[in-house]
Design a protein around this motif. Sequence first.
Motif, mmCIF file in Angstrom:
data_model
loop_
_atom_site.group_PDB
_atom_site.id
_atom_site.type_symbol
_atom_site.label_atom_id
_atom_site.label_comp_id
_atom_site.label_asym_id
_atom_site.label_seq_id
_atom_site.Cartn_x
_atom_site.Cartn_y
_atom_site.Cartn_z
ATOM 1 N N HIS A 200 -109.399 -110.675 -29.461
ATOM 2 C CA HIS A 200 -109.814 -109.380 -28.923
ATOM 3 C C HIS A 200 -109.113 -109.136 -27.599
ATOM 4 O O HIS A 200 -109.092 -110.011 -26.723
ATOM 5 N N ARG A 201 -108.502 -107.968 -27.468
ATOM 6 C CA ARG A 201 -107.834 -107.572 -26.226
ATOM 7 C C ARG A 201 -106.787 -108.592 -25.772
ATOM 8 O O ARG A 201 -106.696 -108.914 -24.589
ATOM 9 N N GLY A 202 -106.039 -109.106 -26.718
ATOM 10 C CA GLY A 202 -104.948 -110.008 -26.394
ATOM 11 C C GLY A 202 -105.345 -111.441 -26.129
ATOM 12 O O GLY A 202 -104.479 -112.286 -25.830
ATOM 13 N N ALA A 203 -106.623 -111.763 -26.206
ATOM 14 C CA ALA A 203 -107.091 -113.129 -25.958
ATOM 15 C C ALA A 203 -107.743 -113.689 -27.224
ATOM 16 O O ALA A 203 -108.269 -112.949 -28.053
ATOM 17 N N ILE A 204 -107.686 -115.014 -27.375
ATOM 18 C CA ILE A 204 -108.319 -115.695 -28.493
ATOM 19 C C ILE A 204 -109.393 -116.621 -27.960
ATOM 20 O O ILE A 204 -109.104 -117.505 -27.133
ATOM 21 N N ARG A 205 -110.592 -116.451 -28.430
ATOM 22 C CA ARG A 205 -111.720 -117.244 -27.961
ATOM 23 C C ARG A 205 -112.296 -118.057 -29.106
ATOM 24 O O ARG A 205 -112.510 -117.539 -30.196
#
Length: 210
Positions: A200-205
């Motif tokens: 999401h929004r360029g980040a991976i969590r």
Amino acid sequence: TAEFSRAGGGGFNAKVAGRRMGASVTDGGMLGQGMLADIAVRQLREEGIAVAVQRRAATDQGSCVVIVDRTGERSFISHHGAERQLDARHLGDVEAARYDYALLTGYSIYKEESAAAFLPWLATTEDLPPLFFDPGPTVSDIPRSALDPVLARASWISANAHEADVLTGKHEPPRAAEELAKGRAGAMVRAGAQGCWLAHRGAIRHVKGF
């Protein structure tokens, strides 16, 4: 020891999850008439899930026999029913623009009967709310002519690791989540006990399993 129970399932599970987390949830599918449809209607009512269209199909709801072995592995034997008999009139009466989000599963485009209703609806409904798409275990059997338009319209995709691999060719869940999120709001890839990966929004969590 062997055990047996009977309950609502399929897309009903997602509706229940949303409702129990405090969201207002409405069922936009087709309900039928018969023993299984009665179970579906009763459980929707018990969970506080509204029904968008009161029209009922003349046949009963479909069923899915889920066989779970000692390791937890599941096998499914499915028979489709009233839920596949919706049409353009039914979808128009749902009035999707009233809602904040919509959820569509791969089962809805896996069968030609329901795909014939959903695909034109997706293509022509301009005020459709953000669409969540769960491709489901039949994703490899869905024709690309049906799958591609849904992927193009989806704001979010939620898939398990195998389904995400089929869609992206990426074997590692975080890479598959990253790929699925391109061009849309985000994506989630679920990997059982390993938890899930949210892009999401360029980040991976990574969210741990529980």
